[in-house]
Design an enzyme around this catalytic site. Structure first.
Site, PDB file in Angstrom:
ATOM      1  N   GLU A 210       0.869  -1.175   0.000  1.00 13.82           N
ATOM      2  CA  GLU A 210       0.000   0.000   0.000  1.00 13.82           C
ATOM      3  C   GLU A 210       0.904   1.222   0.000  1.00 13.82           C
ATOM      4  O   GLU A 210       1.450   1.602   1.042  1.00 13.82           O
ATOM      5  CB  GLU A 210      -0.928  -0.020   1.224  1.00 13.82           C
ATOM      6  CG  GLU A 210      -1.935  -1.161   1.217  1.00 13.82           C
ATOM      7  CD  GLU A 210      -2.951  -1.044   0.091  1.00 13.82           C
ATOM      8  OE1 GLU A 210      -3.120   0.056  -0.468  1.00 13.82           O
ATOM      9  OE2 GLU A 210      -3.587  -2.058  -0.243  1.00 13.82           O
ATOM     10  N   CYS A 244      -2.229   9.212   2.559  1.00 16.78           N
ATOM     11  CA  CYS A 244      -1.765   8.634   1.293  1.00 16.78           C
ATOM     12  C   CYS A 244      -2.696   8.939   0.135  1.00 16.78           C
ATOM     13  O   CYS A 244      -2.259   8.993  -1.014  1.00 16.78           O
ATOM     14  CB  CYS A 244      -1.569   7.128   1.434  1.00 16.78           C
ATOM     15  SG  CYS A 244      -3.059   6.227   1.901  1.00 16.78           S
TER      16      CYS A 244
END
Length: 434
Positions: A210, A244
């Site tokens: 990720e 993110c």
């Protein structure tokens, strides 16, 4: 540097006992984890406040609330997820039946980041537990208060051979990656993700990465500009931009740029006050190294509003930069801070050409009411996931797998996707001898 062979040996022995394959045991463990999160909620809020100055209302939702909802969703659906599924059998296999069984991998290593130090550590663990694995969790050393709390919560309440937290610096992660885990789940930068993937390849260990990247936000001329400004500001400046999937930069059609910038300034003032430096609840940047990197971007283009900094408390004011070019330093790597560059465009084709020339982003956001424009963007650009007329909320749905593509990662999780990530789909054909 520690040798973790003894730890992995203990966990392998426990996994081979078959106890984690018992669905009742998994549910019992998840419920215990939930009870611990609820019991330690105040401690969690204090820890993330100490590490990032994250305000309570933000931490309750993004750190605690999302974890609790992940646990509840897994507990509610686990019996269905784990059941063997009968599927179609080809006519050439007369007398046979076909099934898919969900098998846990075994030993899972979860390496967590610092920006959401509780949620992004525990959410993958929920999926690993639900799938029946043993887990080693390595929290980020950049958020020491949360790391210490995670170690206390896990190591005092779960057997080491099932779930354990290992604290430490980069050397600890390096040592753990040398062990032969059955699955590795990493959240962090693309650069470190490549190191993790290389280490995993030595054992042929499957990985979920990720990562991040420069997530574009496109504002087309037909968008509701006032609403777009609210949703962009919320997604960008929460956690001081250290998210993110935060909008990394704006691509705005030239004829609505001034209106958008004016609305963004008003939203920031309404949300954080006229002088954000006096708002003691605005999160700070995680470290001096990150502060210095972000501060250097403030010389790029022209500051529309914001720009104040205070290195002594790692504070950077929400800032919008205009007159930015693709060659500016701020456009070379993911920003990961409260700085928002703006680039104008005239035709949507310019936007597509600019984005596809660059590494595939984790998220993309488009503000437009025109379905033809929406379809054109969605069919022309590869990215992890995103939203139309919104930002970041796609990652909070249990029904939408969350993950990247290319430089922004591989694999996905959240909801059933978390269970699937930590499970091997074992195909079985059963044939009669009659």
């Amino acid at each position: 540097m520690n040798n973790y062979q003894e730890l992995t040996k203990k966990q392998l022995s426990f996994f081979n006992s078959g106890k984690t394959k018992d669905v009742a045991f998994r549910i019992e463990t998840l419920k215990k984890l939930r009870e611990l999160v609820v019991r330690h909620e105040d401690d969690i809020l204090k820890a993330v406040k100490a590490d990032l100055n994250k305000p309570e209302f933000e931490a309750k939702r993004a750190e605690v609330g999302l974890v609790l909802s992940e646990i509840d969703f897994a507990v509610e659906n686990l019996a269905e997820w784990t059941a063997a599924k009968e599927v179609e059998t080809p006519s050439t296999h007369a007398g046979a039946k076909s099934y898919i069984y969900q098998d846990p991998y075994g030993l899972a290593l979860v390496i967590a980041p610092w920006n959401y130090p509780f949620q992004l550590a525990v959410s993958p663990v929920v999926g690993a537990i639900a799938a029946g694995n043993c887990v080693v969790l390595k929290p980020s050393e950049l958020t020491p208060h949360t790391s210490s709390l995670l170690a206390k919560m896990f190591n005092e309440n779960f057997p080491e051979e099932h779930l354990t937290v290992v604290e430490g610096e980069v050397e600890t992660s390096t040592a753990l990656l040398k062990e032969n885990f059955d699955y590795i789940f990493f959240t962090g930068s693309t650069m470190v993700g490549k190191i993790v993937a290389e280490a995993a390849a030595k054992h042929l260990t499957p990985v979920t990465l990720e990562l991040g990247g420069k997530s574009p936000t496109i504002v087309h001329e037909d968008a509701n500009i006032e609403e777009a400004a609210k949703r962009i500001a919320r997604g960008k400046f929460a956690n001081a931009g250290q998210t993110c999937v935060a909008p990394d930069y704006i691509l705005v059609q030239r004829n609505v740029k001034d209106e958008l910038l004016a609305n963004l300034k008003q939203v920031v003032t309404n949300t954080y006050g006229k002088d954000v430096s006096q708002n003691l609840d605005f999160p700070h940047v995680v470290s001096q190294k990150h502060f210095d990197r972000l501060s250097s971007f403030l010389t790029n283009g022209d500051i529309v509003f914001g720009g104040k900094t205070d290195r002594s408390r790692l504070f950077i004011e929400p800032t919008v930069l205009d007159n930015i070019s693709w060659e500016d330093n701020v456009m070379q790597d993911e920003i990961f801070g409260p700085i928002l560059p703006v680039i104008v465009y005239d035709e949507i084709s310019e936007v597509i050409q600019a984005i596809v020339k660059r590494p595939k982003p984790l998220a993309l956001y488009l503000f437009s009411e025109d379905e033809a424009v929406q379809d054109h963007i969605l069919n022309s650009v590869s990215f992890g996931g995103g939203s139309i007329n919104d930002t970041i909320n796609h990652m909070t749905s249990h029904y939408l797998p969350f993950g990247g593509v290319g430089d922004s990662g591989m694999g996905a999780y959240h909801g059933k996707a978390s269970f699937d990530t930590f499970s091997h789909a074992k195909s079985i054909l059963k044939r009669s001898n009659k």
